[in-house]
Design a protein around this motif. Sequence first.
Motif, PDB file in Angstrom:
ATOM      1  N   VAL A 191      60.402  15.226 155.217  1.00  0.00           N
ATOM      2  CA  VAL A 191      59.598  14.011 155.370  1.00  0.00           C
ATOM      3  C   VAL A 191      59.751  13.513 156.800  1.00  0.00           C
ATOM      4  O   VAL A 191      60.862  13.241 157.262  1.00  0.00           O
ATOM      5  N   GLY A 192      58.643  13.427 157.517  1.00  0.00           N
ATOM      6  CA  GLY A 192      58.651  12.888 158.868  1.00  0.00           C
ATOM      7  C   GLY A 192      58.111  11.471 158.875  1.00  0.00           C
ATOM      8  O   GLY A 192      57.858  10.873 157.817  1.00  0.00           O
ATOM      9  N   GLU A 193      57.920  10.927 160.058  1.00  0.00           N
ATOM     10  CA  GLU A 193      57.416   9.562 160.164  1.00  0.00           C
ATOM     11  C   GLU A 193      56.601   9.423 161.438  1.00  0.00           C
ATOM     12  O   GLU A 193      56.975   9.961 162.486  1.00  0.00           O
ATOM     13  N   ILE A 194      55.469   8.729 161.337  1.00  0.00           N
ATOM     14  CA  ILE A 194      54.633   8.439 162.499  1.00  0.00           C
ATOM     15  C   ILE A 194      54.276   6.959 162.474  1.00  0.00           C
ATOM     16  O   ILE A 194      54.566   6.250 161.501  1.00  0.00           O
ATOM     17  N   TYR A 195      53.678   6.496 163.559  1.00  0.00           N
ATOM     18  CA  TYR A 195      53.130   5.145 163.596  1.00  0.00           C
ATOM     19  C   TYR A 195      51.610   5.212 163.478  1.00  0.00           C
ATOM     20  O   TYR A 195      50.958   5.983 164.186  1.00  0.00           O
ATOM     21  N   TYR A 196      51.036   4.391 162.579  1.00  0.00           N
ATOM     22  CA  TYR A 196      49.615   4.100 162.628  1.00  0.00           C
ATOM     23  C   TYR A 196      49.461   2.756 163.335  1.00  0.00           C
ATOM     24  O   TYR A 196      50.359   1.912 163.288  1.00  0.00           O
ATOM     25  N   VAL A 197      48.323   2.571 163.988  1.00  0.00           N
ATOM     26  CA  VAL A 197      48.128   1.388 164.828  1.00  0.00           C
ATOM     27  C   VAL A 197      47.041   0.497 164.243  1.00  0.00           C
ATOM     28  O   VAL A 197      45.923   0.960 163.976  1.00  0.00           O
ATOM     29  N   ARG A 198      47.388  -0.769 164.032  1.00  0.00           N
ATOM     30  CA  ARG A 198      46.382  -1.748 163.636  1.00  0.00           C
ATOM     31  C   ARG A 198      45.593  -2.187 164.867  1.00  0.00           C
ATOM     32  O   ARG A 198      46.145  -2.274 165.967  1.00  0.00           O
ATOM     33  N   HIS A 199      44.316  -2.467 164.668  1.00  0.00           N
ATOM     34  CA  HIS A 199      43.496  -2.902 165.797  1.00  0.00           C
ATOM     35  C   HIS A 199      43.916  -4.287 166.266  1.00  0.00           C
ATOM     36  O   HIS A 199      44.240  -5.177 165.478  1.00  0.00           O
ATOM     37  N   ASN A 200      43.914  -4.439 167.578  1.00  0.00           N
ATOM     38  CA  ASN A 200      44.182  -5.725 168.198  1.00  0.00           C
ATOM     39  C   ASN A 200      43.259  -5.813 169.410  1.00  0.00           C
ATOM     40  O   ASN A 200      43.217  -4.887 170.228  1.00  0.00           O
ATOM     41  N   PRO A 201      42.489  -6.889 169.550  1.00  0.00           N
ATOM     42  CA  PRO A 201      41.544  -6.986 170.677  1.00  0.00           C
ATOM     43  C   PRO A 201      42.211  -6.960 172.043  1.00  0.00           C
ATOM     44  O   PRO A 201      41.538  -6.741 173.058  1.00  0.00           O
ATOM     45  N   ASN A 202      43.533  -7.154 172.096  1.00  0.00           N
ATOM     46  CA  ASN A 202      44.238  -7.107 173.382  1.00  0.00           C
ATOM     47  C   ASN A 202      44.546  -5.686 173.835  1.00  0.00           C
ATOM     48  O   ASN A 202      44.990  -5.476 174.963  1.00  0.00           O
ATOM     49  N   GLN A 203      44.332  -4.715 172.959  1.00  0.00           N
ATOM     50  CA  GLN A 203      44.622  -3.327 173.323  1.00  0.00           C
ATOM     51  C   GLN A 203      43.608  -2.816 174.343  1.00  0.00           C
ATOM     52  O   GLN A 203      42.442  -3.209 174.327  1.00  0.00           O
ATOM     53  N   LYS A 204      44.086  -1.945 175.234  1.00  0.00           N
ATOM     54  CA  LYS A 204      43.214  -1.303 176.218  1.00  0.00           C
ATOM     55  C   LYS A 204      43.235   0.199 175.972  1.00  0.00           C
ATOM     56  O   LYS A 204      44.289   0.793 175.796  1.00  0.00           O
TER      57      LYS A 204
END
Length: 205
Positions: A191-204
């Motif tokens: 079992v591995g692990e990754i990050y999923y990213v939630r949208h944020n309008p400050n992201q570039k």
Amino acid sequence: QASLSFLADHPRYKTEKPFYALLRAPPGLDVELITDEAAKAFRRNNNLDFSYKDVPIQNIRGREDQFHVEQCGFEIMHHSSAMIDHLVSSSEAIEAYKRETEDMLKQKFDAEYAFCFEARLRKNQPFSKRLYDLSDPLCVEGPAIGVHTDFTIDSGPRSIDHYLPSEIKQTYLTVDVNDLIAADRIIPTRVGEIYYVRHNPNQKW
């Protein structure tokens, strides 16, 4: 072969985390003239016990080009410093050496930004000093004690966050840590692990 000092396999470390507290002496205290009694009050507190082990050391002379930072975590670089003969002369020389190091790293890794946050002066000889003035950029210390790494998985990112200027963070680090959601990545063998990213309008992007 060489004799290296390793952290001892002491029972205390099952319940007590090893630590090494670098304490600054009070202003006005002459670290060169400090008495034994005063040194006890302001010594570098630690709970470290070491044991020496004889280990084989590989000689990589003549095959330096076989070692690359991407695979080995280190790399041999050939560089002649313009400041090497001036390091112990002034704090300005130390700062110039750090800037020289930054330029070398930017050229090596084709990086837009590099920051050398610290430079230590060490001599491979016994030291009788009881206390060091760590705020003095010209402070000369003895050899580092104990086989160690300078950062851990936790302390590395904290150090980057501490030293990285705000304008650099705003330009390159636009994903808020609170928008990183850990998710398991399950395969038949592990079992591995990754990050999923939630949208944020400050992201570039």
